[in-house]
Write a protein that holds these residues in place. Structure first.
Motif, PDB file in Angstrom:
ATOM      1  N   ARG A  67       0.862  -1.196   0.000  1.00 34.89           N
ATOM      2  CA  ARG A  67       0.000   0.000   0.000  1.00 34.89           C
ATOM      3  C   ARG A  67       0.894   1.239   0.000  1.00 34.89           C
ATOM      4  O   ARG A  67       1.898   1.274   0.742  1.00 34.89           O
ATOM      5  N   HIS A  70      -0.116   3.360   4.711  1.00 39.76           N
ATOM      6  CA  HIS A  70      -0.731   2.306   5.560  1.00 39.76           C
ATOM      7  C   HIS A  70      -0.231   0.906   5.177  1.00 39.76           C
ATOM      8  O   HIS A  70      -0.994  -0.056   5.195  1.00 39.76           O
ATOM      9  N   ARG A 107      -8.975  -3.876   9.408  1.00 37.53           N
ATOM     10  CA  ARG A 107      -7.512  -3.782   9.298  1.00 37.53           C
ATOM     11  C   ARG A 107      -7.053  -2.519  10.018  1.00 37.53           C
ATOM     12  O   ARG A 107      -7.569  -1.428   9.750  1.00 37.53           O
ATOM     13  N   GLY A 142     -11.397   4.688   8.431  1.00 35.72           N
ATOM     14  CA  GLY A 142     -11.067   5.802   9.318  1.00 35.72           C
ATOM     15  C   GLY A 142      -9.683   5.694   9.920  1.00 35.72           C
ATOM     16  O   GLY A 142      -8.879   4.840   9.545  1.00 35.72           O
ATOM     17  N   ASN A 143      -9.424   6.587  10.863  1.00 31.61           N
ATOM     18  CA  ASN A 143      -8.168   6.611  11.613  1.00 31.61           C
ATOM     19  C   ASN A 143      -8.481   6.611  13.100  1.00 31.61           C
ATOM     20  O   ASN A 143      -9.651   6.744  13.487  1.00 31.61           O
ATOM     21  N   PHE A 156      -2.673  16.046  -0.663  1.00 33.99           N
ATOM     22  CA  PHE A 156      -2.296  14.765  -0.049  1.00 33.99           C
ATOM     23  C   PHE A 156      -0.979  14.203  -0.586  1.00 33.99           C
ATOM     24  O   PHE A 156      -0.093  13.841   0.196  1.00 33.99           O
ATOM     25  N   VAL A 212     -13.478  10.496  10.615  1.00 30.86           N
ATOM     26  CA  VAL A 212     -12.869  11.797  10.323  1.00 30.86           C
ATOM     27  C   VAL A 212     -13.819  12.676   9.497  1.00 30.86           C
ATOM     28  O   VAL A 212     -14.106  13.817   9.869  1.00 30.86           O
ATOM     29  N   ARG A 349     -10.578  11.151  -1.968  1.00 31.45           N
ATOM     30  CA  ARG A 349     -10.399   9.748  -1.555  1.00 31.45           C
ATOM     31  C   ARG A 349     -11.333   8.829  -2.344  1.00 31.45           C
ATOM     32  O   ARG A 349     -11.006   7.672  -2.576  1.00 31.45           O
ATOM     33  N   TYR A 353      -8.838   5.376  -3.780  1.00 38.99           N
ATOM     34  CA  TYR A 353      -8.762   3.998  -3.267  1.00 38.99           C
ATOM     35  C   TYR A 353      -9.097   2.974  -4.354  1.00 38.99           C
ATOM     36  O   TYR A 353      -8.376   1.995  -4.547  1.00 38.99           O
ATOM     37  N   HIS A 357      -6.412   0.249  -5.831  1.00 45.22           N
ATOM     38  CA  HIS A 357      -6.686  -1.192  -5.766  1.00 45.22           C
ATOM     39  C   HIS A 357      -6.469  -1.848  -7.121  1.00 45.22           C
ATOM     40  O   HIS A 357      -5.946  -2.961  -7.212  1.00 45.22           O
ATOM     41  N   ARG A 360      -2.757  -2.081  -7.280  1.00 43.63           N
ATOM     42  CA  ARG A 360      -2.114  -2.956  -6.279  1.00 43.63           C
ATOM     43  C   ARG A 360      -2.573  -4.406  -6.400  1.00 43.63           C
ATOM     44  O   ARG A 360      -1.776  -5.327  -6.240  1.00 43.63           O
TER      45      ARG A 360
HETATM   46  C1  HEM Z   1      -4.957   3.722   2.754  1.00 44.04           C
HETATM   47  C2  HEM Z   1      -5.135   7.558  -0.158  1.00 44.04           C
HETATM   48  C3  HEM Z   1      -6.714  10.306   3.488  1.00 44.04           C
HETATM   49  C4  HEM Z   1      -7.355   6.303   6.096  1.00 44.04           C
HETATM   50  C5  HEM Z   1      -4.817   4.543   1.676  1.00 44.04           C
HETATM   51  C6  HEM Z   1      -4.303   4.139   0.408  1.00 44.04           C
HETATM   52  C7  HEM Z   1      -4.365   5.210  -0.408  1.00 44.04           C
HETATM   53  C8  HEM Z   1      -4.902   6.310   0.342  1.00 44.04           C
HETATM   54  C9  HEM Z   1      -3.952   5.283  -1.877  1.00 44.04           C
HETATM   55  C10 HEM Z   1      -3.813   2.743   0.077  1.00 44.04           C
HETATM   56  C11 HEM Z   1      -4.991   1.834  -0.102  1.00 44.04           C
HETATM   57  C12 HEM Z   1      -4.662   0.451  -0.562  1.00 44.04           C
HETATM   58  O1  HEM Z   1      -3.601   0.241  -1.151  1.00 44.04           O
HETATM   59  O2  HEM Z   1      -5.510  -0.434  -0.354  1.00 44.04           O
HETATM   60  C13 HEM Z   1      -5.605   8.629   0.572  1.00 44.04           C
HETATM   61  C14 HEM Z   1      -5.857   9.950   0.052  1.00 44.04           C
HETATM   62  C15 HEM Z   1      -6.279  10.731   1.083  1.00 44.04           C
HETATM   63  C16 HEM Z   1      -6.309   9.887   2.258  1.00 44.04           C
HETATM   64  C17 HEM Z   1      -5.674  10.354  -1.402  1.00 44.04           C
HETATM   65  C18 HEM Z   1      -6.666  12.169   1.113  1.00 44.04           C
HETATM   66  C19 HEM Z   1      -7.035  12.824   0.034  1.00 44.04           C
HETATM   67  C20 HEM Z   1      -7.072   9.468   4.498  1.00 44.04           C
HETATM   68  C21 HEM Z   1      -7.830   9.842   5.661  1.00 44.04           C
HETATM   69  C22 HEM Z   1      -8.010   8.710   6.385  1.00 44.04           C
HETATM   70  C23 HEM Z   1      -7.376   7.613   5.681  1.00 44.04           C
HETATM   71  C24 HEM Z   1      -8.364  11.240   5.960  1.00 44.04           C
HETATM   72  C25 HEM Z   1      -8.757   8.535   7.656  1.00 44.04           C
HETATM   73  C26 HEM Z   1      -9.978   9.022   7.801  1.00 44.04           C
HETATM   74  C27 HEM Z   1      -6.756   5.276   5.405  1.00 44.04           C
HETATM   75  C28 HEM Z   1      -6.674   3.928   5.919  1.00 44.04           C
HETATM   76  C29 HEM Z   1      -5.975   3.185   4.955  1.00 44.04           C
HETATM   77  C30 HEM Z   1      -5.647   4.089   3.882  1.00 44.04           C
HETATM   78  C31 HEM Z   1      -7.232   3.403   7.232  1.00 44.04           C
HETATM   79  C32 HEM Z   1      -5.582   1.719   5.055  1.00 44.04           C
HETATM   80  C33 HEM Z   1      -6.721   0.842   4.595  1.00 44.04           C
HETATM   81  C34 HEM Z   1      -6.347  -0.597   4.770  1.00 44.04           C
HETATM   82  O3  HEM Z   1      -6.148  -1.002   5.932  1.00 44.04           O
HETATM   83  O4  HEM Z   1      -6.242  -1.315   3.773  1.00 44.04           O
HETATM   84  N1  HEM Z   1      -5.151   5.886   1.626  1.00 44.04           N
HETATM   85  N2  HEM Z   1      -5.893   8.627   1.912  1.00 44.04           N
HETATM   86  N3  HEM Z   1      -6.817   8.116   4.535  1.00 44.04           N
HETATM   87  N4  HEM Z   1      -6.137   5.345   4.193  1.00 44.04           N
HETATM   88 FE1  HEM Z   1      -6.034   6.963   3.061  1.00 44.04          FE
END
Ligand code: HEM
Length: 504
Positions: A67, A70, A107, A142-143, A156, A212, A349, A353, A357, A360
Motif C-alpha cells: 500500500r 498504511h 484492518r 477511518g483513523n 495529499f 474523520v 479519496r 482507493y 486497488h 495494487r
Molecule cells: C490507505 C489515499 C486520506 C485512512 C490509503 C491508500 C491510499 C490512500 C492510496 C492505500 C490503499 C490500498 O492500497 O488499499 C488517501 C488519500 C487521502 C487519504 C488520497 C486524502 C485525500 C485518508 C484519511 C483517512 C485515511 C483522511 C482517515 C480518515 C486510510 C486507511 C488506509 C488508507 C485506514 C488503510 C486501509 C487498509 O487497511 O487497507 N489511503 N488517503 N486516509 N487510508 Fe487513506
C-alpha cells in the motif's frame, strides 16, 4: 506386478484420494520436491524440470506493491451488532434494528513507513472496517485520531512525500515534513493531537477510531442527515510515552500485530462501541467551523454521541496475504442509506482507493474472496486479468443492459439523492471558516499538566531536528496561535526569544 508394488501403488493412490499429494500448479502429482532434474548427480540443471521452473517463477512473483500508505497492518474478523434502530435517519442495512448482526473485516495500520516497519512509530493509526451487508459491502475507512492534517485532497500527495523518507537519503526527516507543515496552518490541530501521547497507541485494541469525515445518511424518504462515526474501545485507551515506545521497540516492535492475534486466540475478543454524531443539513453552517472540513472535530457537547452498536473481533486470519494484504477498503464502498458528503478531502479519496486497488491488486480485486460482496454481483463490468464470473448470467451472450431477453433491472428506490443548488459559483477557493487554531488550543488546554508536558517534549524533540530556523519559527508561531503557553514553551525549549518573532 508384484504384491509389494501393488500395495505401494494403492497407498499412493489413497494418499492422493485424501487430497494430500503434492501437485504442480496444473494439478499433476509431484514426484520429487527435493532434487532438481540434472545431468548426472552434480548437474547442470535441466530447463525441462518444469516443476522447478514454475516453483521459482511463482516465488519470483510473490510480492505485490505494498500500500502506498498504511503498508504495515494487522487484520481480524468478527461481527457488528446493532443496539439501536436508526431507520429514521438511514436505510443502511447494519443499523436497522437492535440485535442485527453484520459480519466485518477490520484492518488496523500505521501510515507512513513500509510493510515491515516498527509499530512503535508516532503516526496516525488506520482503523478500517468492512461490513459485509446484504445490500453490498460498506467500508468505514477511518483513523484513530478524529481529524486530519489537511482539508483538500489536492495536498495529499505532497504531504505524504514530505512525511515519507527523503528521495535522496531514504530517511524520514522532520526537516522535510515540518517544512511542508509550516506552510499548512490547518495541520496545527492534527499535529497537536499526534504529538500528544495519543500519537503512539500501546496496541490496536487500545485506541478509538473515527471516520474523520462527515457522510450523508439518507432515510427511505430521501431525508439527509450528516453523520460522523466514532469507535470507542472497550479495552480502554492506552498509549506509550516516547520513552515507553523506545523501550518497547528494543524488546519487540511487532507487538501490536502480536497482541491483537494472541488476544483473539485466547478468546479475549476486543470490542468497540460505535457512535454517530448527527447534524441536519440546515444546521451545517451554525458552527464557528465548517463540519465538512476534515481538520475539525465535532464537539460532543454541541453534537452528542449516539450509540448505534458494538463490534467484536473473534477470528484471526488464517492466511495473512489472502485475508489481510489482499483486503481492499474504500471510502467509496457505500450502500443504500449512505452517501459521500461534500468534504473536499473525502471527495478525492473516493477516486484514490478504487484506483490504487486496480494498481495494487489488479482490475478484478473485488473477486478476491475477502473483498467479494456477500450477495451475487449483477452487472456487465467484465473481463480483464483473472476474470472469474463472466458466465453466470442466464443468457451469456447478453452482456449489455437494457435487453429484451434478461430481467436485469435497476432499483429506483436506491437512486442517489437530489441536492438543490442556488447561487453557486464554480471556483478554486479555500473554505470560508478555516478557523485553523481554535480546536488545537482547546485540545491542548483540556490535557492534564503531565500530558501537556509530554506533548511539549515530543514536539521539541522533533522540531530540534529541523535545521532551518525559519521553519522552526513558523511552526512555533502556529502552536502559539493555538495556545500561548504551548508556543512559549516550544520557543523557550528551542532557544528563541521574543525578538525573534517580531516579524511574525
Ligand atoms: C490507505 C489515499 C486520506 C485512512 C490509503 C491508500 C491510499 C490512500 C492510496 C492505500 C490503499 C490500498 O492500497 O488499499 C488517501 C488519500 C487521502 C487519504 C488520497 C486524502 C485525500 C485518508 C484519511 C483517512 C485515511 C483522511 C482517515 C480518515 C486510510 C486507511 C488506509 C488508507 C485506514 C488503510 C486501509 C487498509 O487497511 O487497507 N489511503 N488517503 N486516509 N487510508 Fe487513506
Amino acid at each position: 506386478m508384484s504384491k509389494i508394488t501393488l500395495s505401494l501403488a494403492f497407498s499412493f493412490l489413497s494418499l492422493w484420494a485424501l487430497g494430500q499429494g503434492l501437485t504442480t500448479n496444473t494439478g499433476a502429482p509431484v514426484g520429487d520436491n527435493q532434487n532438481s532434474k540434472t545431468v548426472g548427480e552434480n548437474g547442470p540443471v535441466l530447463l525441462e524440470d518444469i516443476h522447478l521452473i514454475e516453483k521459482l517463477a511463482a516465488f519470483d512473483r510473490e510480492r505485490i506493491p505494498e500500500r502506498v500508505v498504511h503498508a504495515r497492518g494487522a487484520g481480524a474478523f468478527g461481527y457488528f451488532e446493532a443496539t439501536a434502530d436508526m431507520s429514521a435517519y438511514t436505510q443502511a442495512a447494519p443499523f436497522q434494528q437492535p440485535g442485527k448482526k453484520t459480519e466485518v473485516a477490520v484492518r488496523f495500520s500505521t501510515v507512513i513507513h513500509g510493510h515491515g516497519s516498527p509499530e512503535t512509530a508516532r503516526d496516525p493509526r488506520g482503523f478500517a472496517v468492512k461490513f459485509y451487508t446484504e445490500l453490498g459491502n460498506y467500508d468505514i475507512v477511518g483513523n484513530n485520531l478524529p481529524v486530519f492534517f489537511i482539508r483538500d485532497a489536492i495536498k495529499f500527495p505532497d504531504m505524504v512525500h514530505s512525511l515519507k523518507p527523503s528521495p535522496v537519503t531514504n530517511k524520514q526527516d522532520p526537516g522535510r515534513f515540518f517544512d511542508f507543515f509550516s506552510n499548512v496552518p490547518e495541520a496545527t490541530h492534527m499535529l497537536t493531537r499526534l504529538y500528544s501521547d495519543l500519537g503512539i497507541p500501546a496496541g490496536y485494541q487500545y485506541m478509538d477510531g473515527s471516520s474523520v469525515h462527515g457522510f450523508k445518511w439518507v432515510n427511505s424518504q430521501g431525508k439527509v442527515t450528516y453523520v460522523k462515526y466514532t469507535w470507542k474501545t472497550r479495552q480502554g485507551v492506552r498509549n506509550f510515552t516516547a520513552e515507553e515506545a523506545a523501550a518497547q521497540q528494543g524488546k519487540d516492535w511487532q507487538h501490536a500485530t502480536a497482541a491483537l492475534r494472541s488476544d483473539i486466540e485466547a478468546g479475549q475478543y476486543p470490542q468497540w462501541d460505535l457512535y454517530v454524531q448527527m447534524i441536519s443539513p440546515d444546521a451545517l453552517d451554525s458552527f464557528d467551523f465548517w463540519p465538512l472540513d476534515a481538520t475539525k472535530h465535532w464537539p460532543e457537547d454541541q453534537i452528542p454521541l449516539v450509540k448505534v452498536g458494538t463490534m467484536t473481533l473473534n477470528r484471526n486470519p488464517v492466511n495473512y496475504f489472502q485475508e489481510v494484504e489482499s483486503l481492499a477498503f474504500s471510502p467509496g464502498s457505500l450502500i443504500p442509506g449512505v452517501e459521500p458528503s461534500e468534504d473536499k478531502l473525502l471527495q478525492g479519496r473516493l477516486f484514490s482507493y478504487f484506483d490504487t486497488h486496480r494498481h495494487r491488486l489488479g482490475p478484478n480485486y473485488l473477486q478476491i474472496e475477502v473483498n467479494k460482496p456477500k450477495e451475487k454481483v449483477v452487472n456487465y463490468n467484465s473481463d480483464s486479468y483473472a476474470s472469474a464470473r463472466n458466465d453466470e448470467f442466464p443468457h451469456p451472450d447478453v452482456n449489455y443492459q437494457p435487453s429484451n431477453y434478461t430481467p436485469v433491472q435497476e432499483t429506483p428506490a436506491y437512486k442517489y439523492t437530489e441536492t438543490k443548488l442556488k447561487d453557486v459559483t464554480i471556483t478554486q477557493k479555500k473554505i470560508a471558516k478555516t478557523n485553523d487554531y481554535k480546536q488545537a488550543g482547546e485540545f491542548f488546554k483540556a490535557l492534564s499538566k503531565e500530558d501537556q508536558e509530554h506533548l511539549i517534549r515530543n514536539l521539541t524533540g522533533d522540531l530540534a531536528m529541523v535545521t532551518s530556523k525559519e521553519v522552526q519559527k513558523k511552526m512555533i508561531t502556529h502552536f502559539y496561535r493555538a495556545d500561548r503557553k504551548l508556543g512559549m514553551a516550544l520557543a523557550q525549549n528551542l532557544g528563541f526569544g521574543m525578538k525573534d518573532f517580531m516579524s511574525h
